[in-house]
Design an enzyme around this catalytic site. Structure first.
Site, PDB file in Angstrom:
ATOM      1  N   GLY A  11       0.844  -1.204   0.000  1.00  0.00           N
ATOM      2  CA  GLY A  11       0.000   0.000   0.000  1.00  0.00           C
ATOM      3  C   GLY A  11       0.874   1.246   0.000  1.00  0.00           C
ATOM      4  N   ARG A  75       0.599  -5.067  -4.681  1.00  0.00           N
ATOM      5  CA  ARG A  75       0.842  -6.093  -3.649  1.00  0.00           C
ATOM      6  C   ARG A  75       1.157  -7.395  -4.376  1.00  0.00           C
ATOM      7  NH1 ARG A  75      -0.730  -3.959   1.159  1.00  0.00           N
ATOM      8  NH2 ARG A  75      -2.436  -2.452   1.175  1.00  0.00           N
ATOM      9  N   ASP A 106       6.055  -4.943   5.709  1.00  0.00           N
ATOM     10  CA  ASP A 106       6.561  -6.278   6.032  1.00  0.00           C
ATOM     11  C   ASP A 106       6.507  -7.233   4.847  1.00  0.00           C
ATOM     12  OD1 ASP A 106       3.776  -5.833   6.618  1.00  0.00           O
ATOM     13  OD2 ASP A 106       3.684  -7.891   7.342  1.00  0.00           O
ATOM     14  N   THR A 129       5.077   2.170   5.918  1.00  0.00           N
ATOM     15  CA  THR A 129       3.658   1.846   6.053  1.00  0.00           C
ATOM     16  C   THR A 129       2.994   2.847   6.980  1.00  0.00           C
ATOM     17  OG1 THR A 129       1.981   0.336   6.909  1.00  0.00           O
ATOM     18  CG2 THR A 129       4.150   0.078   7.861  1.00  0.00           C
ATOM     19  N   ILE A 130       1.764   3.190   6.640  1.00  0.00           N
ATOM     20  CA  ILE A 130       1.019   4.061   7.557  1.00  0.00           C
ATOM     21  C   ILE A 130       0.733   3.308   8.855  1.00  0.00           C
ATOM     22  CG2 ILE A 130      -0.025   5.419   5.706  1.00  0.00           C
ATOM     23  CD1 ILE A 130      -2.701   3.884   6.358  1.00  0.00           C
ATOM     24  N   ASP A 131       0.739   1.967   8.802  1.00  0.00           N
ATOM     25  CA  ASP A 131       0.351   1.169   9.980  1.00  0.00           C
ATOM     26  C   ASP A 131       1.397   1.203  11.103  1.00  0.00           C
ATOM     27  OD1 ASP A 131      -1.744   0.483   8.319  1.00  0.00           O
ATOM     28  OD2 ASP A 131      -0.976  -1.516   7.861  1.00  0.00           O
ATOM     29  N   ASP A 133       3.818  -0.799  11.761  1.00  0.00           N
ATOM     30  CA  ASP A 133       3.902  -2.094  12.438  1.00  0.00           C
ATOM     31  C   ASP A 133       5.143  -2.913  12.052  1.00  0.00           C
ATOM     32  OD1 ASP A 133       3.204  -2.588   9.848  1.00  0.00           O
ATOM     33  OD2 ASP A 133       1.537  -3.929  10.297  1.00  0.00           O
ATOM     34  N   GLY A 174      -5.080   0.351   9.741  1.00  0.00           N
ATOM     35  CA  GLY A 174      -3.971  -0.126  10.567  1.00  0.00           C
ATOM     36  C   GLY A 174      -3.902  -1.639  10.690  1.00  0.00           C
ATOM     37  N   ARG A 175      -4.869  -2.312  10.076  1.00  0.00           N
ATOM     38  CA  ARG A 175      -4.945  -3.782  10.144  1.00  0.00           C
ATOM     39  C   ARG A 175      -4.917  -4.264  11.590  1.00  0.00           C
ATOM     40  NH1 ARG A 175      -1.665  -5.027   5.061  1.00  0.00           N
ATOM     41  NH2 ARG A 175      -3.326  -5.394   3.586  1.00  0.00           N
ATOM     42  N   ARG A 294      -4.210   7.486   3.633  1.00  0.00           N
ATOM     43  CA  ARG A 294      -2.985   7.299   2.846  1.00  0.00           C
ATOM     44  C   ARG A 294      -2.828   8.425   1.828  1.00  0.00           C
ATOM     45  NH1 ARG A 294      -3.568   1.194   1.686  1.00  0.00           N
ATOM     46  NH2 ARG A 294      -3.340   1.755  -0.489  1.00  0.00           N
TER      47      ARG A 294
HETATM   48  O1  F6P Z   1      -1.156  -1.570   5.164  1.00  0.00           O
HETATM   49  C1  F6P Z   1      -1.662  -0.315   4.868  1.00  0.00           C
HETATM   50  C2  F6P Z   1      -3.162  -0.376   4.717  1.00  0.00           C
HETATM   51  O2  F6P Z   1      -3.619   0.932   4.442  1.00  0.00           O
HETATM   52  C3  F6P Z   1      -3.922  -0.974   5.893  1.00  0.00           C
HETATM   53  O3  F6P Z   1      -4.043  -0.091   6.968  1.00  0.00           O
HETATM   54  C4  F6P Z   1      -5.227  -1.354   5.227  1.00  0.00           C
HETATM   55  O4  F6P Z   1      -5.895  -2.387   5.902  1.00  0.00           O
HETATM   56  C5  F6P Z   1      -4.771  -1.818   3.875  1.00  0.00           C
HETATM   57  O5  F6P Z   1      -3.520  -1.197   3.632  1.00  0.00           O
HETATM   58  C6  F6P Z   1      -5.724  -1.486   2.754  1.00  0.00           C
HETATM   59  O6  F6P Z   1      -5.218  -2.043   1.597  1.00  0.00           O
HETATM   60  P1  F6P Z   1      -5.743  -1.740   0.139  1.00  0.00           P
HETATM   61  O7  F6P Z   1      -5.230  -0.390  -0.252  1.00  0.00           O
HETATM   62  O8  F6P Z   1      -5.167  -2.834  -0.667  1.00  0.00           O
HETATM   63  O9  F6P Z   1      -7.234  -1.732   0.219  1.00  0.00           O
END
Ligand code: F6P
Length: 368
Positions: A11, A75, A106, A129-131, A133, A174-175, A294
């Site tokens: 992401g 991804r 990760d 990552t914005i998360d 983590d 943030g998963r 994001r």
């Molecule tokens: O890992 C970053 C993130 O924004 C998570 O917080 C979120 O769950 C996911 O990516 C969303 O992914 P996508 O952009 O594939 O919907």
């Protein structure tokens, strides 16, 4: 002339362009050897399919303030198909790369580590990552921009929530990690913050909301993480109790090719809002901030952290610290081995940096 590849995977996160710029400009200024950089389009897919962009210093001028990534991202899990790995390794050798800077979370770092370990590709990792983590680093770039976006959004929501004496449930990304939720919630004076790291029953959130009303506060802001562990709500696939009675994610949830749970924006927020309205009797609305977190320009902190990471990654290329990633430890940007920071196999449990208990204890100081 030495050739360095750069890619951004997973992401997007504000600050990616700062890293790209840092790597390209720093390598262009290296004395003693000449470096040129090329970018792979859309992360690991670009390496596999040999889709590249030239990255001369002129191309990375005036991108520091821009969100997203000039290289595009995806991804792509190369390790799902052995032939994809073979193709990527072949392209790396065909292009005669002297190093590859992989910027990502990760998942991206994991693939970079495997390519280094299994095929001796000269990979340097940069954690994004914005998360927030990723293990080994205090902060990933993108996190603070995301917190800023979420905080501003919650500030804006407060006035309408107050006018209508409502409860506003705000869902943050943030998963499995509660960093964005906790930081944005604390920064915007949320009345309750629910994160994955601290399982809670919906009745407890309702109790806090009612308590705030009893003290004369006529509105409430409840900030919940998309991956929050909340019992007593109907989020179809999500939370179940394990053998020890702990709330965990159900095995039945939808997962992406890296094994990440696919979270649908609003899923948890909607469930919390509907149950809260029933339990409290207060009119409740919900908003999922989703990809807004994001979006936009990187905040100054992320521009600087991204720049520091980019320059450090370029220096790791020059010193030959392959199989390493750059990290922030305290005030210092360091270079550490990727081994131990990511999984050794894709069947192993993922390794994350989660929000410490102490942060939630801090947030609780301010509850009703
Ligand atoms: O890992 C970053 C993130 O924004 C998570 O917080 C979120 O769950 C996911 O990516 C969303 O992914 P996508 O952009 O594939 O919907």
């Amino acid at each position: 002339m030495k050739k360095v590849g750069i890619l951004t995977g997973g992401g997007d996160a504000p600050g990616l362009n700062a890293v790209i710029r840092g790597v390209v400009i720093r390598l262009a200024k290296e004395t003693g050897s000449e470096y040129c950089c090329i970018g792979f389009v859309d992360g690991w897919a670009g390496l596999r399919d040999d889709v590249t962009l030239p990255l001369e210093p002129g191309k990375v001028d005036q991108i520091l303030h821009e969100g997203g990534t000039i290289l595009g991202t995806s991804r792509t899990n190369l390790y799902k198909k052995p032939e994809d790995v073979e193709k990527a390794v072949a392209v790396y050798h065909k292009l005669e790369l002297d190093a590859l800077v992989a910027i990502g979370g990760d998942d991206t770092l994991e693939i970079g580590y495997y390519l280094f370990r299994d095929h001796s590709l000269k990979v340097i990792g940069v954690p994004k990552t914005i998360d927030n983590d990723v293990l080994g680093t205090d902060f990933t770039f993108g996190f603070w921009s995301s917190v800023e976006q979420a905080t501003k959004a919650i500030d804006a929501l407060r006035v309408t929530t107050m006018s209508h004496h409502r409860v506003m449930v705000v869902e943050c990304m943030g998963r499995h990690a509660g960093w964005i939720t906790a930081y944005a919630g604390l920064a915007s004076e949320a009345d309750y913050i629910a994160v994955p790291e601290k399982p809670v029953h919906i009745a407890e959130i309702a109790r806090e909301v009612k308590h705030a009303r009893s003290l004369g506060k006529l509105h409430s802001i409840v900030v919940v993480a998309e991956g929050a562990s909340i019992a007593g709500i109907e989020v179809k696939p999500r939370v179940v109790k394990d053998r020890n009675g702990h709330w965990v994610l159900s095995e039945k949830v939808e997962r992406d090719t890296f094994g990440n749970v696919v979270m649908k924006p609003g899923e948890v927020g909607e469930a919390v809002a509907s149950e809260l309205e029933k339990l409290t009797g207060f009119e409740t609305r919900v908003i999922a901030l989703g990809h807004l977190q994001r979006g936009g320009a990187p905040c100054a902190y992320d521009r600087i952290l991204g720049t520091r990471y980019g320059v450090q990654a370029a220096e790791a290329v020059v010193s030959g610290s392959f199989g390493h990633m750059v990290v922030l430890q305290g005030l210092r940007v360091e270079t550490v081995p990727m081994k131990g920071m990511v999984r050794e196999t894709q069947t192993e449990k993922k390794r994350y940096k989660l929000l410490p208990d102490s942060f939630m204890s801090l947030a609780e100081v301010f509850y009703g």
